[in-house]
Design a protein around this motif. Structure first.
Motif, PDB file in Angstrom:
ATOM      1  N   THR A 225       0.816  -1.221   0.000  1.00  0.00           N
ATOM      2  CA  THR A 225       0.000   0.000   0.000  1.00  0.00           C
ATOM      3  C   THR A 225       0.846   1.266   0.000  1.00  0.00           C
ATOM      4  N   SER A 226       2.151   1.126  -0.264  1.00  0.00           N
ATOM      5  CA  SER A 226       3.044   2.277  -0.339  1.00  0.00           C
ATOM      6  C   SER A 226       4.035   2.039  -1.461  1.00  0.00           C
ATOM      7  N   PRO A 227       4.845   3.039  -1.825  1.00  0.00           N
ATOM      8  CA  PRO A 227       5.793   2.865  -2.936  1.00  0.00           C
ATOM      9  C   PRO A 227       6.747   1.699  -2.720  1.00  0.00           C
ATOM     10  N   GLN A 229       9.415  -0.918  -1.964  1.00  0.00           N
ATOM     11  CA  GLN A 229      10.391  -1.127  -0.906  1.00  0.00           C
ATOM     12  C   GLN A 229      11.207  -2.373  -1.214  1.00  0.00           C
ATOM     13  N   ASP A 232       9.840  -6.127  -1.926  1.00  0.00           N
ATOM     14  CA  ASP A 232       8.517  -6.193  -2.542  1.00  0.00           C
ATOM     15  C   ASP A 232       8.555  -7.101  -3.772  1.00  0.00           C
ATOM     16  N   ARG A 284       3.762  -7.379  -0.844  1.00  0.00           N
ATOM     17  CA  ARG A 284       4.797  -7.136   0.172  1.00  0.00           C
ATOM     18  C   ARG A 284       4.795  -8.275   1.197  1.00  0.00           C
TER      19      ARG A 284
END
Length: 295
Positions: A225-227, A229, A232, A284
């Motif tokens: 749910t985020s850019p 990393q 991932d 992720r």
């Protein structure tokens, strides 16, 4: 819980099924699977007796055998439940000893003699191979090597081993050890590996359960749910890659015919241009906390 609907995870030939499927599937017989340990350096898990390779198993891995016929055994891998057929000559029944260590280097070998310069027959070993270490001296681990009717001790460089319960902390670092490994469809060894095999090997080394095929992996892991990393996973139809940093990924792929780094934007463009579509998911995996880590 119902029976798996995916044939790759269904421990049944249609006639013979694993006992845990009783009441869930139709079969003529239900049997309690027998644990066998892979004896070959690497062996193929086949779609049918003498059929196509689906996945591979390494020496020391457990396959739970449900049925045997004509020299072939049907069962499922303990690590991920993946089913298939294996040559019965490639496994040892009733595993006598539990592996104590595994190969953590990209590739290693077992030698019939210890010592750096002593001559001896050499057996190549893949990362992830599980071994029984009997002792260690002068940088060489003495391992038990059972194969059919032949039992002997071989020697492996101690520096290539870690205890079998050792949990690594960085799946990307594990995957990057395999840079340059040839691409092999259905491969799970550092002699030849495919995209999902690379991801599974890296995550299992870090104590993260992981299915065998890329579509199963996409369904298994939570959405990011985020850019991007480190660690991932990016999925395409029939393909998966692991993010190294916000700009770079590592994957086993047929374009390079090897495990390779590739810029993320370049990979997305190339894969779309060759007709294999856009990224279908960004996942992720949750890394386990290692003893000594700060919460």
């Amino acid at each position: 819980m119902g029976a798996p609907t995916d044939r790759r995870l269904l421990a049944s030939t249609g006639k013979v099924a694993a006992e845990h499927l009783r009441g869930l599937v139709d079969a003529e017989r239900f049997v309690t699977p027998t644990a066998y340990r892979v004896a070959m350096v690497v062996t193929d898990l086949l779609s049918a007796p003498h059929g196509n390779r689906e996945r591979q198993l390494l020496r020391g891995e457990i396959v739970n055998v449900v049925h045997t016929e004509n020299g072939m055994a049907f069962g499922y891998a303990e690590k991920d439940g993946y089913v298939g057929w294996i040559d019965i000559g490639d496994v040892l029944s009733h595993p006598k000893q539990v592996p104590t260590h595994r190969i953590a280097a990209a590739r290693s070998y077992a030698k019939s003699t210890s010592g750096l310069k002593t001559m001896g027959l050499v057996t190549p070993l893949s990362m992830g191979t599980r071994l029984v270490v009997l002792g260690e001296e002068d940088g060489w681990a003495r391992i038990a090597w059972d194969g059919g009717k032949i039992t002997r001790d071989l020697y492996v460089p101690s520096g290539h081993l870690v205890p079998d319960d050792h949990v690594e902390s960085d799946p990307v670092a594990v995957a990057e050890r395999l840079i340059g490994t040839p691409y092999l469809w259905g491969g799970n060894a550092s002699f030849g590996i495919d995209c999902s095999g690379l991801v599974q090997m890296a995550l299992l080394a870090c104590g993260i359960p992981c299915p065998g095929d890329s579509d199963l992996q996409e369904a298994h892991f939570a959405e990011a749910t985020s850019p991007y990393q480190r660690g991932d996973l990016l999925f395409w139809k029939g393909h998966v890659a692991m993010v190294c940093d916000p700009d770079t990924l590592v994957h086993a792929n047929a374009h390079h015919m090897a495990v390779a780094h590739e810029p993320i934007d370049a990979a997305i463009t190339r894969i779309a241009t060759q007709g294999d579509g856009p990224v279908t998911a960004h996942r992720r995996p949750a890394l386990p906390q290692i003893d000594g880590d700060t919460p």
